[in-house]
Enzyme design. Structure first.
Site, PDB file in Angstrom:
ATOM      1  N   GLY A   1      39.569  33.195  47.320  1.00  0.00           N
ATOM      2  CA  GLY A   1      39.299  31.627  48.015  1.00  0.00           C
ATOM      3  C   GLY A   1      37.926  31.172  47.635  1.00  0.00           C
ATOM      4  O   GLY A   1      37.844  29.920  47.437  1.00  0.00           O
ATOM      5  N   ASP A   2      36.841  31.974  47.301  1.00  0.00           N
ATOM      6  CA  ASP A   2      35.878  31.462  46.934  1.00  0.00           C
ATOM      7  C   ASP A   2      35.282  32.302  46.158  1.00  0.00           C
ATOM      8  O   ASP A   2      33.972  33.100  46.102  1.00  0.00           O
ATOM      9  CB  ASP A   2      34.821  31.342  48.135  1.00  0.00           C
ATOM     10  CG  ASP A   2      33.535  30.694  47.828  1.00  0.00           C
ATOM     11  OD1 ASP A   2      33.303  30.114  46.707  1.00  0.00           O
ATOM     12  OD2 ASP A   2      32.552  30.438  48.616  1.00  0.00           O
ATOM     13  N   PHE A   3      35.727  32.565  44.965  1.00  0.00           N
ATOM     14  CA  PHE A   3      35.594  33.561  43.666  1.00  0.00           C
ATOM     15  C   PHE A   3      34.546  33.346  43.192  1.00  0.00           C
ATOM     16  O   PHE A   3      34.420  32.934  41.793  1.00  0.00           O
ATOM     17  CB  PHE A   3      36.611  33.972  43.166  1.00  0.00           C
ATOM     18  CG  PHE A   3      36.780  35.241  42.324  1.00  0.00           C
ATOM     19  CD1 PHE A   3      36.916  36.648  42.944  1.00  0.00           C
ATOM     20  CD2 PHE A   3      36.729  35.418  40.956  1.00  0.00           C
ATOM     21  CE1 PHE A   3      37.056  37.552  42.279  1.00  0.00           C
ATOM     22  CE2 PHE A   3      36.730  36.467  40.294  1.00  0.00           C
ATOM     23  CZ  PHE A   3      36.866  37.630  41.003  1.00  0.00           C
ATOM     24  N   SER A   4      33.094  33.173  43.476  1.00  0.00           N
ATOM     25  CA  SER A   4      32.209  32.745  42.626  1.00  0.00           C
ATOM     26  C   SER A   4      31.238  34.133  42.346  1.00  0.00           C
ATOM     27  O   SER A   4      31.419  35.320  43.087  1.00  0.00           O
ATOM     28  CB  SER A   4      31.054  31.767  43.604  1.00  0.00           C
ATOM     29  OG  SER A   4      30.656  32.758  44.575  1.00  0.00           O
TER      30      SER A   4
ATOM     31  N   ASN B   1      29.309  35.903  45.114  1.00  0.00           N
ATOM     32  CA  ASN B   1      30.282  36.757  45.905  1.00  0.00           C
ATOM     33  C   ASN B   1      30.830  38.069  45.391  1.00  0.00           C
ATOM     34  O   ASN B   1      31.680  38.745  46.112  1.00  0.00           O
ATOM     35  CB  ASN B   1      31.330  36.076  46.612  1.00  0.00           C
ATOM     36  CG  ASN B   1      30.929  34.703  47.304  1.00  0.00           C
ATOM     37  OD1 ASN B   1      29.643  35.011  47.998  1.00  0.00           O
ATOM     38  ND2 ASN B   1      31.826  33.710  47.370  1.00  0.00           N
TER      39      ASN B   1
END
Length: 270
Positions: A196-199, A202
Site C-alpha cells: 500500500g505504501d511500497f516506498s 519502508n
C-alpha cells in the site's frame, strides 16, 4: 541529500504503561513521511535492541489501530515489526514495536551507487513474494474503490496537503487530482496482497536482501499497481534505468501506464 532521516528529541509524554518500558532510552524523531502521525526511535543505552513508537490523534489514531491489526496478520508471511504494546483511547493511539534490523533501501541506494542494480533486483524479489500471498487469506480490503471513498472524504474534510504534491502536479488542487483520476476509470482489477505504501523508506535491507518492511497501515487486497506505481516513482530520484530493471525483474514487459498514473494520483491524496 541528507541520509539522516531522524533527529534527537526530548522524552515525550506517553501512557504510564509505555513510559515505564522506555526508561533510559534515547528518543529520536523520524523526519520522513506524511501520515500525520509521529514516529520515534527509542535507542537503548544498555545495549538492548531499538524500539519504535508511533503516535497519533483522531483519524491518525484510527490508522495506527489499523496498522497494528495488519502487522499482526502480515507477520505470518514475512518479517515486520512485532507489536510490543498498543494503547488506544477515544482520541489517541500509541503503538510500540520492535525494530526490523537493517538499513532502508533509500539509504542504501543513495550511499552505494555501484550497488543500485543488485538492490533493485532484491526489491523485485521481495515484492513478488508479497504479491504471491494468497488473496483468500487476506482479511483487509485496500482496493481502489475503497481508497477512492477515503480520498473523497479527505478532500471534503480539507485534509489533503496540496503543497506536497509531486513536481508534475505542482500548483494543482485536490479537486484537479480527483478529476484526473476519474478520467482514467474504469480500471480492470488485478488483485494481490499489497503493501500500500511500497516506498524505498519502508523497505529494510541487510546483507543485500530486503529482509522486511515497515509502515503497514495500508496492507490489503488491491491492484498490484498500487505498489508498483509508488516504487517506480521513488526510483525516479535515482536513474530511469532502475525503473526498467525493476519491471523486468518483477516480470512486466509493458507496464499499464493508465494504472501507474491512476495510483500516483491516488497517492497524492493521502
Amino acid at each position: 541529500m541528507d541520509l539522516n532521516r531522524e533527529q534527537t528529541c526530548g522524552v515525550v509524554s506517553a501512557p504510564l504503561e509505555i513510559a515505564a518500558m522506555l526508561t533510559g532510552y534515547e528518543w529520536l524523531c523520524n523526519t520522513v513521511g506524511e501520515s500525520g502521525g509521529t514516529v520515534y526511535r527509542l535507542r537503548s543505552k544498555e545495549g538492548a535492541s531499538d524500539l519504535y513508537l508511533k503516535y497519533g490523534r483522531d483519524a491518525v489514531a484510527d490508522e495506527i489501530s489499523t496498522e497494528m491489526e495488519r502487522l499482526n496478520w502480515l507477520a505470518r508471511y514475512m518479517t515486520v515489526p512485532a507489536v510490543v504494546h498498543f494503547t488506544r483511547t477515544p482520541d489517541e493511539a500509541w503503538l510500540l514495536m520492535t525494530a526490523v534490523p537493517g538499513t532502508t533501501a533509500y539509504q542504501v541506494l543513495q550511499a552505494h551507487p555501484d550497488y543500485q542494480l543488485a538492490l533493485v533486483d532484491a526489491i523485485a524479489r521481495f515484492l513478488r513474494q508479497l504479491h504471491a500471498i494468497p488473496v483468500n487469506e487476506c482479511p483487509f480490503n485496500s482496493g481502489h474503490a475503497y481508497r477512492l471513498s477515503c480520498a473523497r472524504a479527505r478532500i471534503d474534510a480539507g485534509l489533503v496537503d496540496e503543497g506536497d504534491f509531486d513536481e508534475e502536479r505542482d500548483g494543482w488542487t485536490a479537486e484537479q487530482v480527483w478529476e484526473a483520476m476519474q478520467r482514467l476509470l474504469p480500471l480492470t482489477p488485478d488483485p494481490v496482497v499489497t503493501h500500500g505504501d511500497f516506498s524505498l523508506d519502508n523497505l529494510l535491507i541487510k546483507d543485500g536482501e530486503v529482509i522486511g518492511c515497515i509502515d503497514t497501515g495500508r496492507v490489503g487486497i488491491a491492484d498490484r499497481y498500487q505498489d508498483l506505481a509508488i516504487l517506480l516513482n521513488c526510483l525516479t530520484e535515482f536513474d530511469a534505468a532502475l525503473q526498467e530493471r525493476f519491471l523486468k525483474q518483477y516480470g512486466i514487459d509493458e507496464p499499464d501506464q493508465d494504472k501507474l498514473q491512476f495510483h500516483l494520483l491516488l497517492d497524492e491524496l493521502f
